[in-house]
Write a protein that holds these residues in place. Structure first.
Motif, PDB file in Angstrom:
ATOM      1  N   SER A   1       0.827  -1.218   0.000  1.00 14.21           N
ATOM      2  CA  SER A   1       0.000   0.000   0.000  1.00 14.21           C
ATOM      3  C   SER A   1       0.852   1.256   0.000  1.00 14.21           C
ATOM      4  CB  SER A   1      -0.942   0.006   1.208  1.00 14.21           C
ATOM      5  OG  SER A   1      -0.187  -0.040   2.417  1.00 14.21           O
TER       6      SER A   1
ATOM      7  N   MET B   1      -4.955   0.597   1.891  1.00 16.44           N
ATOM      8  CA  MET B   1      -4.608   0.150   0.540  1.00 16.44           C
ATOM      9  C   MET B   1      -5.705   0.570  -0.432  1.00 16.44           C
ATOM     10  SD  MET B   1      -4.013  -3.774  -0.811  1.00 16.44           S
ATOM     11  CE  MET B   1      -2.481  -4.037   0.083  1.00 16.44           C
TER      12      MET B   1
ATOM     13  N   SER C   1     -10.753   2.393  -0.436  1.00 12.95           N
ATOM     14  CA  SER C   1      -9.534   1.905   0.207  1.00 12.95           C
ATOM     15  C   SER C   1      -9.926   0.982   1.358  1.00 12.95           C
ATOM     16  CB  SER C   1      -8.675   3.065   0.723  1.00 12.95           C
ATOM     17  OG  SER C   1      -9.370   3.781   1.716  1.00 12.95           O
TER      18      SER C   1
END
Length: 204
Positions: free
Chosen positions: A33, A40, A76
């Protein structure tokens, strides 16, 4: 940055991972990430799959898997979301894997799998060029979709409910192989690393 001991213990109690595996996976998660505040993005996620499926096009498959991690649609995911899903893929019971696979195939999150969703998922798996699908080299994606629907749409409503999916997966070898192919492909960025280095993540 490392995880606090109480966080590691909590993750251990909710997953099948050991203390060492959690620490290795956390280090790897931060590398994958790019250290972006412990989250991430979908782009980071897709990059992991491009590494392990270099001859295919894994973007659509990775997108569908990412959607099951990112239930809130934020774009994310954090480490806890990530490791919870990975735990099901690698350490879960067959029942847990079936439940997880249903969520993956239910792309629009309606509680049902439509023929379009299943066809989309099957196409995305065939684009991996990894043999993730049953008889991938012999049966076109649309035929496999029709076959699974014929088996699993028990009440002939044009969609597959969770109950139908779970019931048919007990006896349908085709559906079992597809679920196995999905979980194997989804976890492959980590299982392939383990084959290379002996660790699911980056050892300390």
């Amino acid at each position: 940055s490392s995880l606090q001991p109480e966080v590691i213990n909590d993750i251990k109690s909710h997953t099948g991972f050991s203390h060492a595996e959690i620490c290795d996976l956390y280090r790897q998660f931060r590398i994958d990430s790019k250290g972006k505040g412990g989250t991430m993005t979908e782009s980071d996620f897709k990059n992991m799959y491009r590494e392990v499926f270099p001859t295919g096009d894994p973007d659509k498959f990775a997108h569908n898997i990412f959607k099951t991690y990112d239930k809130g649609g934020l774009g994310s995911i954090n480490f806890r979301q990530f490791i919870t899903h990975l735990s099901v893929q690698l350490k879960g019971s067959y029942q847990q894997k079936l439940e997880w696979a249903f969520d993956v195939y239910d792309i629009e999150n309606t509680g049902y799998i439509t023929k379009e969703e299943l066809a989309d998922m099957i196409r995305s798996m065939s684009e991996l060029h990894s043999g993730a699908l049953p008889a991938e080299d012999r049966i076109p994606a649309n035929q496999l979709t029709d076959y699974i629907f014929e088996k699993a749409d028990l009440d002939k409503t044009g969609k597959i409910s969770r109950a139908e999916f779970l019931q048919v997966a007990i006896t349908s070898r085709t559906l079992q192989r597809m679920v196995e192919g999905t979980t194997d492909a989804a976890s492959s960025p980590y299982t392939k690393r383990k084959e290379r280095s002996g660790s699911l993540g980056k050892p300390g």
